[in-house]
Design an enzyme around this catalytic site. Structure first.
Site, PDB file in Angstrom:
ATOM      1  N   LYS A   1       0.101   4.227  -0.360  1.00  0.00           N
ATOM      2  CA  LYS A   1      -0.566   5.432   0.165  1.00  0.00           C
ATOM      3  C   LYS A   1      -0.291   6.611  -0.772  1.00  0.00           C
ATOM      4  CE  LYS A   1       0.000   3.484   4.728  1.00  0.00           C
ATOM      5  NZ  LYS A   1      -0.018   3.690   6.167  1.00  0.00           N
TER       6      LYS A   1
ATOM      7  N   GLU B   1      -5.271  -5.149  10.549  1.00  0.00           N
ATOM      8  CA  GLU B   1      -4.255  -4.131  10.759  1.00  0.00           C
ATOM      9  C   GLU B   1      -4.521  -3.392  12.073  1.00  0.00           C
ATOM     10  OE1 GLU B   1      -2.381  -2.865   6.813  1.00  0.00           O
ATOM     11  OE2 GLU B   1      -4.173  -1.656   7.049  1.00  0.00           O
TER      12      GLU B   1
ATOM     13  N   GLY C   1       2.420   2.170  10.593  1.00  0.00           N
ATOM     14  CA  GLY C   1       3.310   3.305  10.409  1.00  0.00           C
ATOM     15  C   GLY C   1       4.039   3.730  11.672  1.00  0.00           C
TER      16      GLY C   1
ATOM     17  N   HIS D   1      -9.468   0.842   4.931  1.00  0.00           N
ATOM     18  CA  HIS D   1      -8.209   1.136   5.632  1.00  0.00           C
ATOM     19  C   HIS D   1      -8.498   2.100   6.785  1.00  0.00           C
ATOM     20  CE1 HIS D   1      -4.142   2.487   6.459  1.00  0.00           C
ATOM     21  NE2 HIS D   1      -3.721   1.433   5.789  1.00  0.00           N
TER      22      HIS D   1
ATOM     23  N   SER E   1       3.538  -2.314  10.204  1.00  0.00           N
ATOM     24  CA  SER E   1       4.999  -2.316  10.315  1.00  0.00           C
ATOM     25  C   SER E   1       5.622  -3.662   9.951  1.00  0.00           C
ATOM     26  CB  SER E   1       5.432  -1.865  11.715  1.00  0.00           C
ATOM     27  OG  SER E   1       4.964  -0.550  11.975  1.00  0.00           O
TER      28      SER E   1
ATOM     29  N   ASN F   1       0.874  -1.178   0.000  1.00  0.00           N
ATOM     30  CA  ASN F   1       0.000   0.000   0.000  1.00  0.00           C
ATOM     31  C   ASN F   1       0.904   1.219   0.000  1.00  0.00           C
ATOM     32  OD1 ASN F   1      -1.843   2.016   0.427  1.00  0.00           O
ATOM     33  ND2 ASN F   1      -2.300   1.441   2.552  1.00  0.00           N
TER      34      ASN F   1
HETATM   35  C1  PEP Z   1      -0.736   0.097   6.009  1.00  0.00           C
HETATM   36  O1  PEP Z   1      -0.826   1.278   5.762  1.00  0.00           O
HETATM   37  O2  PEP Z   1      -1.610  -0.672   5.600  1.00  0.00           O
HETATM   38  C2  PEP Z   1       0.397  -0.356   6.805  1.00  0.00           C
HETATM   39  C3  PEP Z   1       0.339  -1.546   7.341  1.00  0.00           C
HETATM   40  O3  PEP Z   1       1.450   0.513   6.939  1.00  0.00           O
HETATM   41  P1  PEP Z   1       2.896   0.180   7.604  1.00  0.00           P
HETATM   42  O4  PEP Z   1       3.360  -1.107   6.983  1.00  0.00           O
HETATM   43  O5  PEP Z   1       3.744   1.346   7.197  1.00  0.00           O
HETATM   44  O6  PEP Z   1       2.692   0.053   9.057  1.00  0.00           O
END
Ligand code: PEP
Length: 255
Positions: free
Chosen positions: A11, A170, A176, A98, A216, A9
């Site tokens: 973003k 998630e 993040g 999300h 992460s 993703n």
């Molecule tokens: C996400 O935005 O779906 C995500 C899991 O971000 P990150 O891997 O940066 O934590």
């Protein structure tokens, strides 16, 4: 056997030229290096790049995702993008629900349920995100909360339709932040969610649904997370912006 996923993703990151390089690098590395035939690499890129990047795909191991959609097929919804539009430019997955969209754009479970329907109606695959806040986990309501997200947005589906959904768990506190759920915490929630699916649709159906972990995921923790029996891959934010690291994550599945 359930399909395993490394789903990126991006973003709101990368200019077109930067993105083109990243997308090509991942596609080429995956084509040359990824040997597990059960792993699919999906990249969720910004809307303006979808049409062009579809032409860069040179292997069936890679697929294109949009990061959002509108539930209506067409009409007076200025600034929005429909699923038939996405399909017409080569998109096969759509990330929905999300936490950033739930929080910043106040998207409700009911609205996300409509998106699920519109994606399945076009025979694309929804990547349905769910997950709790840190406060909910600390209050001990995290299992019920995430079960509720599934019930509210997915449980109107038939068993056949549900099998076409990919779920991404998630935990918001891990997105993040650099804080990853431990592999035990991920497995525990994934099992809770699969049991919840089984309570409605039966174990056989629940066992067919891929459940990804997001929060992460990095090259150095993917292997342990992906070794968990109910973790079928990752939805990867920050680490999907590095071609070598993201490809290594896609190569982190057992077997
Ligand atoms: C996400 O935005 O779906 C995500 C899991 O971000 P990150 O891997 O940066 O934590």
């Amino acid at each position: 056997m359930r399909t395993k996923y490394a789903a990126g993703n991006w973003k709101m990151n990368k200019t077109f030229e930067e993105g083109k390089i990243l997308f090509s690098e991942v596609t080429n590395m995956v084509k040359d290096e990824l040997v597990n035939p059960n792993v699919k690499v999906v990249m969720g890129v910004p809307f303006p790049y979808l049409s062009s990047f579809a032409n860069l795909i040179n292997t069936e191991k890679v697929a294109l995702a949009a990061q959002n959609c509108h539930p209506k097929a067409s009409g007076a919804y200025t600034g929005e993008t429909s699923v038939p539009m996405l399909k017409s430019v080569g998109v096969s997955y759509v990330i929905i629900g999300h936490s950033e969209r739930r929080e910043y754009f106040e998207e409700s479970d009911a609205f996300i349920a409509q998106k699920v329907d519109s994606i399945l109606a076009e025979e694309l695959t929804p990547i349905f995100c769910c997950g709790e806040t840190l406060a909910q986990r600390e209050d001990g309501v995290h299992f019920d909360f995430v079960r509720g997200q599934l019930s509210n947005s997915l449980f109107h589906l038939s068993a056949d339709a549900l099998k076409k959904v990919v779920i991404a768990y998630e935990p918001i506190w891990a997105i993040g932040t650099g804080v990853t759920a431990s592999s035990e915490q991920a497995q525990e929630m994934h099992k809770v969610l699969r049991d919840h699916l089984a309570s409605k649709y039966g174990q056989e159906v629940a066992d067919e649904v891929s459940i990804l972990y997001g929060g992460s995921v990095k090259p150095n923790n993917a292997e342990e997370l992906f070794a968990q029996p109910d973790v079928d891959g990752g939805l990867v934010g920050g680490a999907s912006l590095d071609s070598r690291g993201f490809t290594d994550i896609a190569k982190s599945f057992p077997g």
